[in-house]
Design a protein around this motif. Structure first.
Motif, PDB file in Angstrom:
ATOM      1  N   UNK A 173      -6.318   6.047   8.400  1.00  0.00           N
ATOM      2  CA  UNK A 173      -7.015   6.937   9.333  1.00  0.00           C
ATOM      3  C   UNK A 173      -6.080   7.740  10.227  1.00  0.00           C
ATOM      4  N   UNK A 174      -4.897   7.189  10.503  1.00  0.00           N
ATOM      5  CA  UNK A 174      -3.989   7.892  11.414  1.00  0.00           C
ATOM      6  C   UNK A 174      -2.548   7.461  11.151  1.00  0.00           C
ATOM      7  N   UNK A 175      -1.632   8.394  11.311  1.00  0.00           N
ATOM      8  CA  UNK A 175      -0.205   8.100  11.269  1.00  0.00           C
ATOM      9  C   UNK A 175       0.286   8.079  12.713  1.00  0.00           C
ATOM     10  N   UNK A 176       0.812   6.953  13.158  1.00  0.00           N
ATOM     11  CA  UNK A 176       1.179   6.765  14.557  1.00  0.00           C
ATOM     12  C   UNK A 176       2.645   7.064  14.822  1.00  0.00           C
ATOM     13  N   UNK A 177       3.384   7.423  13.771  1.00  0.00           N
ATOM     14  CA  UNK A 177       4.814   7.676  13.919  1.00  0.00           C
ATOM     15  C   UNK A 177       5.633   6.443  13.629  1.00  0.00           C
ATOM     16  N   UNK A 178       6.899   6.639  13.297  1.00  0.00           N
ATOM     17  CA  UNK A 178       7.814   5.535  13.002  1.00  0.00           C
ATOM     18  C   UNK A 178       7.283   4.662  11.864  1.00  0.00           C
ATOM     19  N   UNK A 179       6.723   5.311  10.811  1.00  0.00           N
ATOM     20  CA  UNK A 179       6.210   4.613   9.613  1.00  0.00           C
ATOM     21  C   UNK A 179       5.071   3.647   9.935  1.00  0.00           C
ATOM     22  N   UNK A 180       4.342   3.924  10.994  1.00  0.00           N
ATOM     23  CA  UNK A 180       3.248   3.048  11.424  1.00  0.00           C
ATOM     24  C   UNK A 180       1.918   3.765  11.218  1.00  0.00           C
ATOM     25  N   UNK A 221      -0.545 -22.332 -15.950  1.00  0.00           N
ATOM     26  CA  UNK A 221      -0.002 -22.493 -14.606  1.00  0.00           C
ATOM     27  C   UNK A 221       0.600 -21.199 -14.088  1.00  0.00           C
ATOM     28  N   UNK A 222       0.813 -20.208 -14.963  1.00  0.00           N
ATOM     29  CA  UNK A 222       1.383 -18.953 -14.489  1.00  0.00           C
ATOM     30  C   UNK A 222       0.306 -17.965 -14.054  1.00  0.00           C
ATOM     31  N   UNK A 223      -0.938 -18.226 -14.428  1.00  0.00           N
ATOM     32  CA  UNK A 223      -2.013 -17.296 -14.091  1.00  0.00           C
ATOM     33  C   UNK A 223      -2.385 -17.422 -12.623  1.00  0.00           C
ATOM     34  N   UNK A 224      -2.506 -16.291 -11.946  1.00  0.00           N
ATOM     35  CA  UNK A 224      -2.843 -16.288 -10.535  1.00  0.00           C
ATOM     36  C   UNK A 224      -4.356 -16.380 -10.321  1.00  0.00           C
ATOM     37  N   UNK A 225      -4.755 -16.519  -9.055  1.00  0.00           N
ATOM     38  CA  UNK A 225      -6.157 -16.782  -8.743  1.00  0.00           C
ATOM     39  C   UNK A 225      -7.005 -15.516  -8.633  1.00  0.00           C
ATOM     40  N   UNK A 226      -6.393 -14.407  -8.204  1.00  0.00           N
ATOM     41  CA  UNK A 226      -7.147 -13.199  -7.901  1.00  0.00           C
ATOM     42  C   UNK A 226      -6.835 -12.073  -8.885  1.00  0.00           C
ATOM     43  N   UNK A 227      -7.868 -11.334  -9.232  1.00  0.00           N
ATOM     44  CA  UNK A 227      -7.688 -10.102  -9.994  1.00  0.00           C
ATOM     45  C   UNK A 227      -8.242  -8.985  -9.114  1.00  0.00           C
ATOM     46  N   UNK A 228      -7.353  -8.387  -8.348  1.00  0.00           N
ATOM     47  CA  UNK A 228      -7.777  -7.421  -7.343  1.00  0.00           C
ATOM     48  C   UNK A 228      -7.532  -5.987  -7.796  1.00  0.00           C
ATOM     49  N   UNK A 229      -8.525  -5.181  -7.606  1.00  0.00           N
ATOM     50  CA  UNK A 229      -8.383  -3.738  -7.768  1.00  0.00           C
ATOM     51  C   UNK A 229      -8.037  -3.178  -6.391  1.00  0.00           C
ATOM     52  N   UNK A 230      -6.839  -2.653  -6.241  1.00  0.00           N
ATOM     53  CA  UNK A 230      -6.339  -2.205  -4.938  1.00  0.00           C
ATOM     54  C   UNK A 230      -6.251  -0.687  -4.917  1.00  0.00           C
ATOM     55  N   UNK A 231      -6.740  -0.103  -3.836  1.00  0.00           N
ATOM     56  CA  UNK A 231      -6.673   1.348  -3.683  1.00  0.00           C
ATOM     57  C   UNK A 231      -6.283   1.684  -2.242  1.00  0.00           C
ATOM     58  N   UNK A 232      -5.354   2.618  -2.107  1.00  0.00           N
ATOM     59  CA  UNK A 232      -4.964   3.140  -0.789  1.00  0.00           C
ATOM     60  C   UNK A 232      -5.270   4.622  -0.776  1.00  0.00           C
ATOM     61  N   UNK A 233      -6.045   5.060   0.202  1.00  0.00           N
ATOM     62  CA  UNK A 233      -6.431   6.461   0.271  1.00  0.00           C
ATOM     63  C   UNK A 233      -6.308   6.968   1.707  1.00  0.00           C
ATOM     64  N   UNK A 234      -6.172   8.273   1.837  1.00  0.00           N
ATOM     65  CA  UNK A 234      -6.108   8.901   3.149  1.00  0.00           C
ATOM     66  C   UNK A 234      -7.489   9.419   3.527  1.00  0.00           C
ATOM     67  N   UNK A 235      -7.910   9.145   4.756  1.00  0.00           N
ATOM     68  CA  UNK A 235      -9.195   9.673   5.224  1.00  0.00           C
ATOM     69  C   UNK A 235      -9.037  11.159   5.538  1.00  0.00           C
ATOM     70  N   UNK A 236     -10.132  11.933   5.518  1.00  0.00           N
ATOM     71  CA  UNK A 236     -10.041  13.374   5.809  1.00  0.00           C
ATOM     72  C   UNK A 236      -9.439  13.659   7.186  1.00  0.00           C
ATOM     73  N   UNK A 237      -9.655  12.751   8.134  1.00  0.00           N
ATOM     74  CA  UNK A 237      -9.170  12.983   9.492  1.00  0.00           C
ATOM     75  C   UNK A 237      -7.655  12.870   9.612  1.00  0.00           C
ATOM     76  N   UNK A 238      -7.002  12.373   8.572  1.00  0.00           N
ATOM     77  CA  UNK A 238      -5.549  12.211   8.643  1.00  0.00           C
ATOM     78  C   UNK A 238      -4.820  13.549   8.655  1.00  0.00           C
ATOM     79  N   UNK A 239      -5.410  14.559   8.022  1.00  0.00           N
ATOM     80  CA  UNK A 239      -4.760  15.866   7.985  1.00  0.00           C
ATOM     81  C   UNK A 239      -3.682  15.928   6.920  1.00  0.00           C
ATOM     82  N   UNK A 240      -2.875  16.985   6.969  1.00  0.00           N
ATOM     83  CA  UNK A 240      -1.873  17.229   5.932  1.00  0.00           C
ATOM     84  C   UNK A 240      -0.439  17.002   6.406  1.00  0.00           C
ATOM     85  N   UNK A 241      -0.278  16.443   7.579  1.00  0.00           N
ATOM     86  CA  UNK A 241       1.071  16.296   8.133  1.00  0.00           C
ATOM     87  C   UNK A 241       1.814  15.077   7.589  1.00  0.00           C
TER      88      UNK A 241
END
Length: 306
Positions: free
Chosen positions: A80-87, A18-38
């Motif tokens: 893809x883009x940083x919109x400011x204010x942590x968005x 009953x403690x085992x969850x339903x999903x085994x997800x491999x999660x990745x967060x990456x920055x696209x090249x267009x995001x730049x270095x800012x």
């Protein structure tokens, strides 16, 4: 003493299941090249951890799962883009698979991309979701968890549909609840019908629409009567999948260019080529004819079967 050992073992097993969850997800967060270095990329690492914990550690159903039964899936969030204010503005790619009976093979049940992901995230902020209060205090913060929860329910619904007739209905209703109560705001999109013909609204609408009822028959027949039977009888399994194409053709003729059929073939096109590559000439020709009409973007791929 033996009875006591057995009793405690069963108790431990029950707790474990009953403690085992339903999903085994491999999660990745990456920055696209267009995001730049800012933009400070460290926040993406903590976001990745938070997303993984949110998807993998939360219970999404009332059913008990063993670790071996968990649904394998991938979530790739490309910033893809940083919109400011942590968005941020991002694209989310979602993939999920299902094992095939008696085969060292998994079949794709979902392979889709959502380009309409705008959200606010502050580093180390926990991801929270409440089905009774989806928007919470900040629509931009809530939008990410609403989107993740929505796709979790879509994955579960499709998986359950593939094992039993209409098995996924309860999960599709949960996705509907999220759509009906989704966050709203200037930069938020993907939840409404008028925002396009390929978005979260339309995928959920198609899954719940009575006009697409035969699609749920397809999900069951394709997997349980088709793929799962191929180990014992390849011809019988392939015949069931051919019948699924007939059912899908009926939907296509009544409701052409639907998002649901596009999503189905995006997950299945390579597999269908393999299934019918060894079919008798007449059966193969009929499959190619239907597939080229049902899945125009991959028509050339099917034509190579001739």
């Amino acid at each position: 003493m033996l009875k006591r050992i057995v009793f405690f073992s069963l108790c431990l097993l029950a707790c474990f299941r009953t403690s085992a969850q339903e999903l085994r997800a491999n999660v990745s967060v990456q920055a696209s090249p267009q995001l730049g270095n800012s933009t400070d990329r460290k926040v993406f690492s903590t976001l990745q951890t938070a997303m993984s914990e949110f998807i993998n550690n939360r219970r999404w159903s009332d059913d008990a799962y063993t670790p071996a039964e968990r649904i394998e899936c991938n979530f790739l969030l490309t910033i893809n883009a940083a919109l400011g204010n942590n968005t941020y503005r991002a694209t989310l790619t979602i993939q999920a698979t299902r094992p095939v009976y008696n085969a060292g093979y998994v079949t794709s049940i979902l392979n889709t991309q959502d380009p309409n992901v705008v959200f606010k995230y502050v580093e180390f902020q926990p991801l929270e979701f409440n089905e009774q209060r989806i928007v919470a205090n900040d629509p931009l913060v809530a939008n990410l968890t609403a989107i993740l929860a929505y796709y979790n329910y879509i994955i579960l619904g499709l998986d359950y549909d593939s094992f039993s007739p209409r098995g996924g209905d309860n999960f599709f209703k949960k996705a509907l609840n999220i759509v009906n109560n989704a966050p709203d705001g200037k930069d938020i999109s993907g939840w409404k019908a008028f925002e396009g013909n390929r978005n979260r609204y339309w995928l959920q609408d198609n899954l719940m629409n009575v006009k697409f009822a035969r699609f749920h028959d397809v999900m069951y027949q394709y997997h349980r009567l088709g793929l799962d039977q191929m180990y014992e009888d390849t011809n019988k399994g392939r015949a069931s999948i051919m019948n699924c194409l007939n059912l899908l053709m009926g939907i296509h003729q009544e409701l052409p260019n639907s998002m649901l059929l596009a999503a189905f073939f995006n997950a299945k096109n390579d597999e269908l080529v393999k299934i019918f590559s060894k079919a008798p000439p007449q059966e193969k020709a009929r499959a190619v004819q239907m597939l080229a009409q049902l899945d125009v973007p991959n028509a050339n791929k099917y034509q190579q079967l001739k």
